[in-house]
Design a protein around this motif. Structure first.
Motif, mmCIF file in Angstrom:
data_model
loop_
_atom_site.group_PDB
_atom_site.id
_atom_site.type_symbol
_atom_site.label_atom_id
_atom_site.label_comp_id
_atom_site.label_asym_id
_atom_site.label_seq_id
_atom_site.Cartn_x
_atom_site.Cartn_y
_atom_site.Cartn_z
ATOM 1 N N UNK A 113 0.834 -1.206 0.000
ATOM 2 C CA UNK A 113 0.000 0.000 0.000
ATOM 3 C C UNK A 113 0.865 1.251 0.000
ATOM 4 N N UNK A 114 1.949 1.218 0.757
ATOM 5 C CA UNK A 114 2.862 2.359 0.810
ATOM 6 C C UNK A 114 3.532 2.587 -0.544
ATOM 7 N N UNK A 115 3.955 1.530 -1.187
ATOM 8 C CA UNK A 115 4.608 1.655 -2.492
ATOM 9 C C UNK A 115 3.631 2.228 -3.520
ATOM 10 N N UNK A 116 2.387 1.772 -3.494
ATOM 11 C CA UNK A 116 1.381 2.300 -4.423
ATOM 12 C C UNK A 116 1.121 3.778 -4.154
ATOM 13 N N UNK A 117 0.990 4.141 -2.883
ATOM 14 C CA UNK A 117 0.740 5.531 -2.529
ATOM 15 C C UNK A 117 1.947 6.400 -2.868
ATOM 16 N N UNK A 118 3.131 5.874 -2.679
ATOM 17 C CA UNK A 118 4.362 6.596 -3.035
ATOM 18 C C UNK A 118 4.332 6.987 -4.511
ATOM 19 N N UNK A 119 3.916 6.079 -5.374
ATOM 20 C CA UNK A 119 3.821 6.369 -6.804
ATOM 21 C C UNK A 119 2.806 7.450 -7.109
ATOM 22 N N UNK A 120 1.644 7.365 -6.472
ATOM 23 C CA UNK A 120 0.601 8.372 -6.677
ATOM 24 C C UNK A 120 1.087 9.759 -6.259
ATOM 25 N N UNK A 121 1.688 9.819 -5.081
ATOM 26 C CA UNK A 121 2.122 11.111 -4.549
ATOM 27 C C UNK A 121 3.256 11.684 -5.385
ATOM 28 N N UNK A 122 4.226 10.864 -5.766
ATOM 29 C CA UNK A 122 5.326 11.375 -6.582
ATOM 30 C C UNK A 122 4.803 11.889 -7.924
ATOM 31 N N UNK A 123 3.885 11.176 -8.540
ATOM 32 C CA UNK A 123 3.303 11.633 -9.807
ATOM 33 C C UNK A 123 2.584 12.967 -9.606
ATOM 34 N N UNK A 124 1.826 13.088 -8.523
ATOM 35 C CA UNK A 124 1.145 14.342 -8.216
ATOM 36 C C UNK A 124 2.112 15.474 -7.929
ATOM 37 N N UNK A 125 3.193 15.160 -7.234
ATOM 38 C CA UNK A 125 4.225 16.153 -6.918
ATOM 39 C C UNK A 125 4.862 16.687 -8.191
ATOM 40 N N UNK A 126 5.207 15.794 -9.104
ATOM 41 C CA UNK A 126 5.831 16.209 -10.361
ATOM 42 C C UNK A 126 4.846 17.021 -11.199
ATOM 43 N N UNK A 127 3.592 16.583 -11.240
ATOM 44 C CA UNK A 127 2.579 17.326 -11.992
ATOM 45 C C UNK A 127 2.398 18.725 -11.416
ATOM 46 N N UNK A 128 2.408 18.837 -10.104
ATOM 47 C CA UNK A 128 2.248 20.156 -9.463
ATOM 48 C C UNK A 128 3.458 21.036 -9.724
ATOM 49 N N UNK A 129 4.645 20.456 -9.677
ATOM 50 C CA UNK A 129 5.857 21.211 -10.005
ATOM 51 C C UNK A 129 5.786 21.732 -11.438
ATOM 52 N N UNK A 130 5.344 20.882 -12.372
ATOM 53 C CA UNK A 130 5.228 21.287 -13.770
ATOM 54 C C UNK A 130 4.172 22.377 -13.923
ATOM 55 N N UNK A 131 3.063 22.229 -13.213
ATOM 56 C CA UNK A 131 2.003 23.235 -13.260
ATOM 57 C C UNK A 131 2.514 24.568 -12.727
ATOM 58 N N UNK A 132 3.262 24.518 -11.634
ATOM 59 C CA UNK A 132 3.825 25.743 -11.071
ATOM 60 C C UNK A 132 4.851 26.374 -12.009
ATOM 61 N N UNK A 133 5.573 25.569 -12.748
ATOM 62 C CA UNK A 133 6.558 26.095 -13.697
ATOM 63 C C UNK A 133 5.859 26.809 -14.855
ATOM 64 N N UNK A 134 4.674 26.336 -15.218
ATOM 65 C CA UNK A 134 3.916 26.970 -16.300
ATOM 66 C C UNK A 134 3.258 28.257 -15.849
ATOM 67 N N UNK A 135 2.901 28.336 -14.563
ATOM 68 C CA UNK A 135 2.164 29.475 -14.045
ATOM 69 C C UNK A 135 3.131 30.513 -13.496
ATOM 70 N N UNK A 136 3.157 31.695 -14.117
ATOM 71 C CA UNK A 136 4.041 32.733 -13.592
ATOM 72 C C UNK A 136 3.517 33.233 -12.248
ATOM 73 N N UNK A 137 4.431 33.463 -11.333
ATOM 74 C CA UNK A 137 4.045 33.973 -10.022
ATOM 75 C C UNK A 137 4.044 35.487 -10.034
ATOM 76 N N UNK A 138 3.116 36.074 -9.290
ATOM 77 C CA UNK A 138 3.006 37.511 -9.200
ATOM 78 C C UNK A 138 3.525 37.926 -7.830
ATOM 79 N N UNK A 139 4.498 38.810 -7.837
ATOM 80 C CA UNK A 139 5.045 39.306 -6.578
ATOM 81 C C UNK A 139 4.070 40.267 -5.944
ATOM 82 N N UNK A 140 3.843 40.111 -4.649
ATOM 83 C CA UNK A 140 2.928 41.022 -3.938
ATOM 84 C C UNK A 140 3.677 41.865 -2.986
#
Length: 140
Positions: A113-140
């Protein structure tokens, strides 16, 4: 910057069926490569054999879930991170029980179960990193 094929193979092994999508994220967003390599290195360094190794892996996954939750762009991403956190809590409780004694079958079930969840989370982490790289941040 070219992405190391061995590294891509390691990531694809961890994330399972999400491998092709994750590989594309890494190729399309080389700027996230360093942070993803650090995350994968932490995961690979932690052994999932035995309760102590499982607890170390859970700690690393919590860091990734925390990043995903903090960086979530919508309610769906937030809920997914909350669900992963809940599943990590459950696995952590089960792992603590295994430390006090557990059959080989029980340990293997928690480990799978841990190995399966590890895969899900890592895939989500990479997808979020890629999404953040596409989205420019606005300085406040």
């Amino acid at each position: 910057m070219a992405v190391d094929r061995k590294f891509l193979g390691t990531v694809a092994t961890i994330v399972g069926t999400a491998g092709p999508v994750v590989t594309k994220y890494l190729k399309d967003h080389p700027e996230i490569l360093h942070s993803v390599q650090e995350a994968v290195t932490k995961l690979v360094a932690k052994r999932t054999r035995g309760p102590a190794g499982m607890l170390e892996t859970i700690a690393v996954l919590r860091e990734q879930v925390s990043y995903i939750r903090t960086s979530a762009d919508d309610e769906h991403e937030t809920q997914r991170a909350v669900e992963w956190s809940r599943r990590l809590d459950n696995l952590e409780r089960a792992t603590h029980l295994l430390r006090d004694g557990g059959s080989r079958r029980e340990k293997n079930a928690v480990r799978e179960k841990l190995i399966a969840l590890r895969g899900e989370i890592l895939a989500g982490f990479i997808a979020e990193k890629a999404d953040d790289a596409r989205t420019p941040t606005i300085e406040r």
